[in-house]
Design a protein around this motif. Structure first.
Motif, mmCIF file in Angstrom:
data_model
loop_
_atom_site.group_PDB
_atom_site.id
_atom_site.type_symbol
_atom_site.label_atom_id
_atom_site.label_comp_id
_atom_site.label_asym_id
_atom_site.label_seq_id
_atom_site.Cartn_x
_atom_site.Cartn_y
_atom_site.Cartn_z
ATOM 1 N N ILE A 1 5.522 1.236 -6.599
ATOM 2 C CA ILE A 1 4.770 1.598 -5.423
ATOM 3 C C ILE A 1 5.660 1.927 -4.168
ATOM 4 N N LYS A 2 5.269 2.626 -3.436
ATOM 5 C CA LYS A 2 6.113 2.848 -2.086
ATOM 6 C C LYS A 2 5.199 2.336 -1.108
ATOM 7 N N THR A 3 5.666 1.194 -0.133
ATOM 8 C CA THR A 3 4.952 0.617 1.053
ATOM 9 C C THR A 3 5.533 0.759 2.077
ATOM 10 N N ASP A 4 6.412 1.688 2.659
ATOM 11 C CA ASP A 4 6.833 1.803 3.722
ATOM 12 C C ASP A 4 5.768 2.530 4.709
ATOM 13 N N GLN A 5 4.765 3.159 4.136
ATOM 14 C CA GLN A 5 3.492 3.516 4.688
ATOM 15 C C GLN A 5 2.480 3.189 3.703
ATOM 16 N N LEU A 6 1.052 2.670 4.317
ATOM 17 C CA LEU A 6 0.180 2.355 3.427
ATOM 18 C C LEU A 6 -1.245 3.388 3.749
ATOM 19 N N TYR A 7 -2.006 3.145 2.949
ATOM 20 C CA TYR A 7 -3.300 3.656 3.218
ATOM 21 C C TYR A 7 -4.462 2.471 3.248
ATOM 22 N N ALA A 8 -5.104 2.575 4.319
ATOM 23 C CA ALA A 8 -6.275 1.992 4.544
ATOM 24 C C ALA A 8 -7.459 2.668 4.138
ATOM 25 N N GLU A 9 -8.180 2.194 2.842
ATOM 26 C CA GLU A 9 -9.138 2.947 2.422
ATOM 27 C C GLU A 9 -10.426 2.299 2.423
ATOM 28 N N ILE A 10 -11.435 3.264 3.213
ATOM 29 C CA ILE A 10 -12.665 2.630 3.492
ATOM 30 C C ILE A 10 -13.768 3.538 2.748
ATOM 31 N N ASP A 11 -15.139 3.189 2.858
ATOM 32 C CA ASP A 11 -16.056 3.798 2.423
ATOM 33 C C ASP A 11 -16.961 3.925 3.538
ATOM 34 N N VAL A 12 -17.335 5.363 3.862
ATOM 35 C CA VAL A 12 -17.874 5.378 4.985
ATOM 36 C C VAL A 12 -19.299 6.105 4.709
ATOM 37 N N THR A 13 -20.419 6.098 5.529
ATOM 38 C CA THR A 13 -21.735 6.782 5.370
ATOM 39 C C THR A 13 -21.316 8.296 5.623
ATOM 40 N N THR B 1 -14.635 -2.546 7.282
ATOM 41 C CA THR B 1 -13.652 -3.165 6.290
ATOM 42 C C THR B 1 -13.116 -2.302 5.281
ATOM 43 N N GLY B 2 -11.957 -2.299 5.020
ATOM 44 C CA GLY B 2 -11.444 -1.652 3.661
ATOM 45 C C GLY B 2 -10.359 -2.328 3.115
ATOM 46 N N THR B 3 -9.413 -1.749 2.249
ATOM 47 C CA THR B 3 -8.533 -2.301 1.422
ATOM 48 C C THR B 3 -7.161 -1.506 1.658
ATOM 49 N N LEU B 4 -6.002 -2.093 1.913
ATOM 50 C CA LEU B 4 -4.633 -1.525 1.856
ATOM 51 C C LEU B 4 -4.329 -1.189 0.521
ATOM 52 N N THR B 5 -3.824 0.078 0.423
ATOM 53 C CA THR B 5 -3.126 0.514 -1.002
ATOM 54 C C THR B 5 -1.888 1.061 -0.559
ATOM 55 N N PRO B 6 -0.940 1.068 -1.339
ATOM 56 C CA PRO B 6 0.241 1.874 -1.299
ATOM 57 C C PRO B 6 0.056 3.237 -1.038
ATOM 58 N N ILE B 7 1.087 3.993 -0.272
ATOM 59 C CA ILE B 7 1.181 5.234 -0.111
ATOM 60 C C ILE B 7 1.324 6.268 -1.448
ATOM 61 N N ARG B 8 2.395 5.343 -2.232
ATOM 62 C CA ARG B 8 2.458 6.210 -3.840
ATOM 63 C C ARG B 8 2.412 4.818 -4.584
ATOM 64 N N ASP B 9 1.853 5.011 -5.647
ATOM 65 C CA ASP B 9 1.434 4.057 -6.771
ATOM 66 C C ASP B 9 1.468 5.010 -7.957
ATOM 67 N N VAL B 10 2.343 4.903 -8.865
ATOM 68 C CA VAL B 10 2.761 5.347 -9.898
ATOM 69 C C VAL B 10 3.247 4.648 -11.163
#
Length: 491
Positions: free
Chosen positions: A335-347, A45-54
């Motif tokens: 922010i630009k949200t036509d694309q998003l990042y799913a950010e996760i922390d992995v081992t 499980t991660g979090t969605l973030t904008p593709i650009r955030d300025v």
């Protein structure tokens, strides 16, 4: 009679043999090994973030004249977001233009040389510069004399201010002592009325209260005197208004007059002997400096208009019209949200199992199905506290239904094999050892198969060697089973 006994004996032998055979065979359950795809999936499980955030800053300070956007607005690249008041810069631009015109005129004059009239004018300018310097120096001497005498007034003001502060502290302490003495006096009065304390003790308490009351009055009187003295000193001190500024102005005038005299003298010498190459170079340098000053102001004017560096959504407006903006202050978050990042922390194990460009499945908390994403970034170093690696997966968001900050599940395939021989994990004996094996049923007997295994999931195992597809694998009853032992299959 004899034949009958023989028959009975044979029946008994058959029954005993059957019982022994039944006792030697073991009941087992089997299934067929099969060829199938097998993979190891991990759900994170991660979090969605904008593709650009300025965070867009103001490049110059000033008052926000116009704020043209609000939170949630969809804007295009180049859209005017905020306009900073530019009236002061426009004035500076006119001044810079005038300085440039003057520098160019002076340079052209030097190149052409001075006429008789110009020479007379330069001499007159030199004499005026000398007279201005003498006047400025006289004025400075007068201001210094006034300012030095003012030092005494300043010290008096500091002293009276300190006396006022002491008087306030004394009054505060006197009020505390008075309240305590009053409280003690009331208590002693009651105790004396009840004959608990002596008359002498009561008199002492009453005397302390009276002394505290006198001290309080004296402290109030001292405070009033201190306030009066402070106001008097303050009025006396502030009588010559802006004296220090006047002194600084007088010094500045002297410095300016000296500079003007130096320039006038140089101009006169140059006019008398004619322009030199060095002077011409200096004049040209003055022109270039004036041009640079004008260009700098024009650049600042362009920065009074804050525009969008890319198309996107206004996520934050950090200023209102009429508000003062500091240089470098963040005014807009775009922010630009036509694309998003799913950010996760992995081992570390998961980070080693994936690479940039891998395709994974992502499902946001508001979605009922998974969509495909691409691993775009993998942190090269672990976080010092969590010891995990940040991974970014890029996903499409064409309908803009997904938003930054939403939770999302990411399904990562850590291992995958196509068309592998697959068996249930419960069938394997010594699964985690160097010599795993299982039993299959052949001609009613248990046959041991030593295996080389590959991918393991929660319920299935890939067999790399030692077993073929469509074999009858024992999945129940293999405990304590021996190779060659007869078995009875009951599925």
């Amino acid at each position: 009679m004899k034949n009958k006994s023989i028959i009975i004996t044979l029946i008994i032998l058959v029954l005993v043999s059957t019982a022994v055979m039944a006792q030697d065979s073991k009941i087992v359950e089997t299934t067929k090994s099969l060829t199938d795809d097998i993979s190891i999936n991990e759900l994170i499980t991660g979090t969605l973030t904008p593709i650009r955030d300025v965070n867009i800053p103001a490049q110059i300070g000033g008052v926000a004249d116009q704020v043209n956007v609000e939170i949630g607005d969809k804007i295009d690249q180049g859209t005017d977001l905020i306009k900073i008041d530019d009236e002061g810069l426009l004035i500076q631009k006119r001044q810079a233009q005038a300085s440039l015109d003057s520098a160019r005129a002076n340079y052209n004059e030097m190149k052409n040389g001075a006429t008789t009239e110009e020479l007379a004018r330069v001499r007159a300018a030199y004499e005026n510069a000398k007279a201005s310097l003498e006047s400025a120096e006289t004025n400075l001497e007068l201001m210094e004399e006034i300012y030095n005498n003012r030092r005494t007034l300043e010290q008096q003001l500091v002293n009276t201010e300190q006396q006022l502060e002491n008087a306030k502290q004394n009054l505060n302490q006197a009020e505390i002592n008075y309240n305590q003495a009053k409280k003690d006096y009331q208590r002693s009065k009651n105790l004396y009325a009840d004959q608990v304390i002596s008359e002498r003790e009561f008199d002492n308490s009453e005397s302390s209260f009276e002394n505290a009351e006198i001290s309080l009055k004296q402290a109030k009187t001292s405070l009033a005197v201190a306030e009066k003295n402070y106001q008097l000193a303050k009025e006396t001190y502030n009588n010559p208004t802006e004296l220090k500024q006047q002194l600084e102005n007088a010094r500045s005038q002297v410095n300016s007059a000296r500079t003007n005299l130096k320039v006038a003298k140089a101009n006169l010498e140059e006019a008398e002997r004619g322009p030199r190459a060095e002077r011409l170079q200096a004049g040209l340098a003055s022109v270039k400096q004036a041009e640079a000053s004008l260009a700098q102001i024009e650049d600042q004017l362009t920065k009074t208009k804050i525009t969008a560096p890319f198309s996107g959504l206004i996520n934050l407006v950090n200023v209102d019209a009429g508000e003062m903006i500091a240089s470098g202050q963040t005014v807009i978050n775009l922010i630009k949200t036509d694309q998003l990042y799913a950010e996760i922390d992995v081992t570390a194990a998961t980070a080693s199992a994936i690479k940039k460009g891998d395709r994974v499945e992502v499902k946001a908390e508001t979605m009922q199905y998974y969509i495909e994403g691409e691993v775009s970034n993998i942190s090269p170093a672990a976080d010092s506290s969590s010891r995990t690696f940040l991974v970014k997966i890029k996903i499409a968001n064409e309908n803009q239904k997904l938003r930054g900050g939403m939770f999302a599940d990411v399904k990562i395939t850590k291992g995958k094999s196509g068309s592998a021989v697959v068996v249930p994990i419960d069938s394997i004996i010594n699964l985690n050892s160097d010599n795993p094996y299982l039993f299959v049923v052949e001609a009613g007997k248990a046959v041991r198969k030593d295996l080389k295994i590959g991918i393991k999931t929660n319920n299935r195992v890939e067999v790399l060697a030692g077993l073929n597809a469509a074999e009858s694998v024992i999945i129940r009853g293999q405990s304590n089973l021996e190779a060659g032992q007869e078995v009875e299959v009951r599925n």
